[in-house]
Design a protein around this motif. Sequence first.
Motif, PDB file in Angstrom:
ATOM      1  N   ASN A   1      56.781  52.145  54.129  1.00 47.05           N
ATOM      2  CA  ASN A   1      56.953  52.143  52.630  1.00 47.05           C
ATOM      3  C   ASN A   1      56.378  50.905  51.945  1.00 47.05           C
ATOM      4  OD1 ASN A   1      57.763  52.265  50.025  1.00 47.05           O
ATOM      5  ND2 ASN A   1      60.091  52.354  50.282  1.00 47.05           N
ATOM      6  N   ASP A   2      55.238  51.360  51.399  1.00 49.25           N
ATOM      7  CA  ASP A   2      54.455  50.031  50.869  1.00 49.25           C
ATOM      8  C   ASP A   2      54.482  50.083  49.235  1.00 49.25           C
ATOM      9  OD1 ASP A   2      53.312  49.487  53.264  1.00 49.25           O
ATOM     10  OD2 ASP A   2      51.768  50.767  53.453  1.00 49.25           O
ATOM     11  N   LEU A   3      55.434  50.708  48.694  1.00 47.17           N
ATOM     12  CA  LEU A   3      55.609  50.994  47.385  1.00 47.17           C
ATOM     13  C   LEU A   3      55.714  49.553  46.550  1.00 47.17           C
ATOM     14  CD1 LEU A   3      56.249  52.945  45.062  1.00 47.17           C
ATOM     15  CD2 LEU A   3      58.577  52.427  45.200  1.00 47.17           C
TER      16      LEU A   3
ATOM     17  N   LEU B   1      41.478  41.334  56.094  1.00 46.93           N
ATOM     18  CA  LEU B   1      41.679  42.906  55.926  1.00 46.93           C
ATOM     19  C   LEU B   1      41.655  43.773  56.905  1.00 46.93           C
ATOM     20  CD1 LEU B   1      41.657  44.785  53.309  1.00 46.93           C
ATOM     21  CD2 LEU B   1      39.154  44.896  53.634  1.00 46.93           C
ATOM     22  N   GLU B   2      42.684  44.292  57.251  1.00 46.19           N
ATOM     23  CA  GLU B   2      42.832  45.632  58.389  1.00 46.19           C
ATOM     24  C   GLU B   2      42.082  46.710  58.118  1.00 46.19           C
ATOM     25  OE1 GLU B   2      46.746  46.427  59.936  1.00 46.19           O
ATOM     26  OE2 GLU B   2      45.938  48.270  60.577  1.00 46.19           O
ATOM     27  N   ILE B   3      41.023  46.983  58.682  1.00 46.99           N
ATOM     28  CA  ILE B   3      40.477  48.219  58.053  1.00 46.99           C
ATOM     29  C   ILE B   3      40.679  49.220  59.231  1.00 46.99           C
ATOM     30  CG2 ILE B   3      38.546  47.208  56.752  1.00 46.99           C
ATOM     31  CD1 ILE B   3      36.614  47.244  58.955  1.00 46.99           C
TER      32      ILE B   3
ATOM     33  N   ARG C   1      45.198  45.534  48.898  1.00 53.81           N
ATOM     34  CA  ARG C   1      44.833  46.475  49.908  1.00 53.81           C
ATOM     35  C   ARG C   1      45.815  47.539  50.074  1.00 53.81           C
ATOM     36  NH1 ARG C   1      47.003  42.007  52.312  1.00 53.81           N
ATOM     37  NH2 ARG C   1      47.931  42.328  54.333  1.00 53.81           N
ATOM     38  N   HIS C   2      47.157  47.628  49.447  1.00 56.32           N
ATOM     39  CA  HIS C   2      48.066  48.532  49.729  1.00 56.32           C
ATOM     40  C   HIS C   2      48.262  49.730  48.478  1.00 56.32           C
ATOM     41  CE1 HIS C   2      49.197  45.558  52.974  1.00 56.32           C
ATOM     42  NE2 HIS C   2      49.550  46.623  53.431  1.00 56.32           N
ATOM     43  N   HIS C   3      48.382  50.854  49.159  1.00 58.39           N
ATOM     44  CA  HIS C   3      48.745  51.891  47.944  1.00 58.39           C
ATOM     45  C   HIS C   3      49.950  52.720  48.324  1.00 58.39           C
ATOM     46  CE1 HIS C   3      44.714  51.058  46.258  1.00 58.39           C
ATOM     47  NE2 HIS C   3      44.225  51.224  47.446  1.00 58.39           N
TER      48      HIS C   3
HETATM   49  P1  ATP Z   1      48.632  46.808  57.094  1.00 57.76           P
HETATM   50  O1  ATP Z   1      49.021  46.011  58.285  1.00 57.76           O
HETATM   51  O2  ATP Z   1      47.598  46.568  56.412  1.00 57.76           O
HETATM   52  O3  ATP Z   1      49.846  47.202  56.071  1.00 57.76           O
HETATM   53  P2  ATP Z   1      49.037  48.988  58.755  1.00 57.76           P
HETATM   54  O4  ATP Z   1      48.913  48.386  60.092  1.00 57.76           O
HETATM   55  O5  ATP Z   1      50.420  49.269  58.334  1.00 57.76           O
HETATM   56  O6  ATP Z   1      48.144  48.345  57.622  1.00 57.76           O
HETATM   57  P3  ATP Z   1      48.193  51.585  59.951  1.00 57.76           P
HETATM   58  O7  ATP Z   1      49.383  52.242  60.323  1.00 57.76           O
HETATM   59  O8  ATP Z   1      47.602  50.829  61.108  1.00 57.76           O
HETATM   60  O9  ATP Z   1      48.358  50.427  58.934  1.00 57.76           O
HETATM   61  O10 ATP Z   1      47.078  52.478  59.306  1.00 57.76           O
HETATM   62  C1  ATP Z   1      45.690  52.583  59.507  1.00 57.76           C
HETATM   63  C2  ATP Z   1      44.857  52.269  58.427  1.00 57.76           C
HETATM   64  O11 ATP Z   1      45.309  52.852  57.181  1.00 57.76           O
HETATM   65  C3  ATP Z   1      45.079  50.662  58.190  1.00 57.76           C
HETATM   66  O12 ATP Z   1      44.117  49.797  59.295  1.00 57.76           O
HETATM   67  C4  ATP Z   1      44.608  50.626  56.728  1.00 57.76           C
HETATM   68  O13 ATP Z   1      43.248  50.358  56.913  1.00 57.76           O
HETATM   69  C5  ATP Z   1      44.998  51.872  56.015  1.00 57.76           C
HETATM   70  N1  ATP Z   1      46.252  51.621  55.548  1.00 57.76           N
HETATM   71  C6  ATP Z   1      47.399  51.471  55.953  1.00 57.76           C
HETATM   72  N2  ATP Z   1      48.305  51.273  55.012  1.00 57.76           N
HETATM   73  C7  ATP Z   1      47.703  51.469  53.732  1.00 57.76           C
HETATM   74  C8  ATP Z   1      48.234  51.625  52.566  1.00 57.76           C
HETATM   75  N3  ATP Z   1      49.494  51.410  52.182  1.00 57.76           N
HETATM   76  N4  ATP Z   1      47.228  51.646  51.605  1.00 57.76           N
HETATM   77  C9  ATP Z   1      45.826  51.727  52.017  1.00 57.76           C
HETATM   78  N5  ATP Z   1      45.372  51.554  53.091  1.00 57.76           N
HETATM   79  C10 ATP Z   1      46.187  51.482  54.037  1.00 57.76           C
END
Ligand code: ATP
Length: 474
Positions: A74-76, A200-202, A84-86
């Motif tokens: 849940n990134d709300l 930035l985790e891509i 970087r979160h949507h």
């Molecule tokens: P973060 O640690 O930044 O929250 P995550 O580890 O939860 O990311 P993953 O589940 O590994 O994300 O998802 C794969 C990829 O999707 C991430 O490396 C990122 O580039 C992208 N991503 C994940 N969550 C989001 C988000 N809420 N909005 C935009 N891009 C996202």
Amino acid sequence: MTGNELRERFLSFFAGKGHTIVPSSSLVPANDPTLLFTNAGMVQFKDVFLGLDRRPFKRATTAQKCVRAGGKHNDLDTVGRTARHHTFFEMLGNFSFGDYFKGEAIAYAWEFLTRVLELPPERLWITVYQDDDEAYRLWQEVAGVPAERIVRMGEKDNFWAMGDTGPCGPCSEIIYDRGPEHACRSNPCALGACDCDRWLEIWNLVFMQYERDAGGNLTPLPRPSIDTGMGLERVASVLQGVDSNFDTDLLQPLIKAMEGLSGRAYDRGEAGFPFRVIADHARACTFLIADGVLPGNEGRSYVLRRILRRAARFGKALGVEEPFLYRLVATVVNIMGQAYPEVAEQQDYIARVMRQEEERFHETLNDGMRVLSGILERAGREGRQTITGQEAFTLYDTYGFPLDLTEEIAGEQGFKVDRAGFEDAMAAQRERARAAREDVKAYEFALAFAGNLDDIGGTEFTGYGRLEDTGKVL
Ligand code: ATP
Ligand code: MG
Ligand code: MG
Ligand code: MG
């Protein structure tokens, strides 16, 4: 490179490596009641990884619509606070179903980032699972990443599992370092130690390598698989040389449109928060409605309602008093309608649904805000830090305020909401509704029964015809 070009480049790169391009699946997962929304590229392939389903290919690539609002991911609350979160985003992925494994997955990812996109390799950092010596070695051998830019991480971030049992394995994340000028105030601002926008985790590469049984034992899978996910908006931000997803061509037009509707200028700092929330939520609502979700009070529908009403409130914060979100549907379609024809084809319908829900909310919003102000004032006077579950429930029940909206507004003024109390009030109301339904049944039964006793005389019975119509015989 535009966002649309990036999506194309990704898919055609992997098509060139023998992957079948598979369309995004719906945001509403098929046959998976345990999952609120599709939140990753692998969701549509879950049964393939489990060996329960077969496809005519062993390699696939997708651009997958994802929503992370509600449920486990849940990134709300993060939206608009980080760059970087949507709630809604696109995940680009490549998948191997028992075909290639770690070495090739690393080689492909590296080739795509450094050759096709020409990202400077020295900006790229790698995380591996603490015990995954193989990945630690392969990143050096296959990609030439120096050991000092490979960081070992724990289970929380770098070990993936489909559930408590089943396929699982270590993963490797590719991180783009935006540079020391983006360092946050934590000391040190280091990968793994802080969660700021510098790192930035891509891309996340999942190495599905084991099967976990109920006892927690890991057995190596005979044919390990690969599942990867790369955030389209994040990589677009890097390629377009901007510091935030919200400044990419995938979201900027929405912010521009909102500037037009509000007559206010967007601020990249804290003051621009409402713009970012609205831009994000406009996309989420558009895509959810396109996939058949309607605003309502349960499950997925409730999440949509919450997102939509939250956006509506932020519109008010920008001085927009009329429904407006529905006007942004056209902008979403402009940006993404070609890649996702379902939003273009249903544009009018989506806007209509959105407008209706906005109007419904607007009718009670002002009254609700007034009541909430009163509640907060009283709580303040009484020296409380928390507003009661019953107070929050009244706002929900009478004024259509989803709980997290109340929490957010209360939080802005330093108050918490008694969540458990709210749940209790909700349960009590459900019970009352159930009891009322029982009463209606008893009443109908009594009426019908009275009908049979017609000849006794007395009460005039008018419900008989209806009973006959339904063919019900008592
Ligand atoms: P973060 O640690 O930044 O929250 P995550 O580890 O939860 O990311 P993953 O589940 O590994 O994300 O998802 C794969 C990829 O999707 C991430 O490396 C990122 O580039 C992208 N991503 C994940 N969550 C989001 C988000 N809420 N909005 C935009 N891009 C996202
Ligand atoms: Mg996350
Ligand atoms: Mg992460
Ligand atoms: Mg990740």
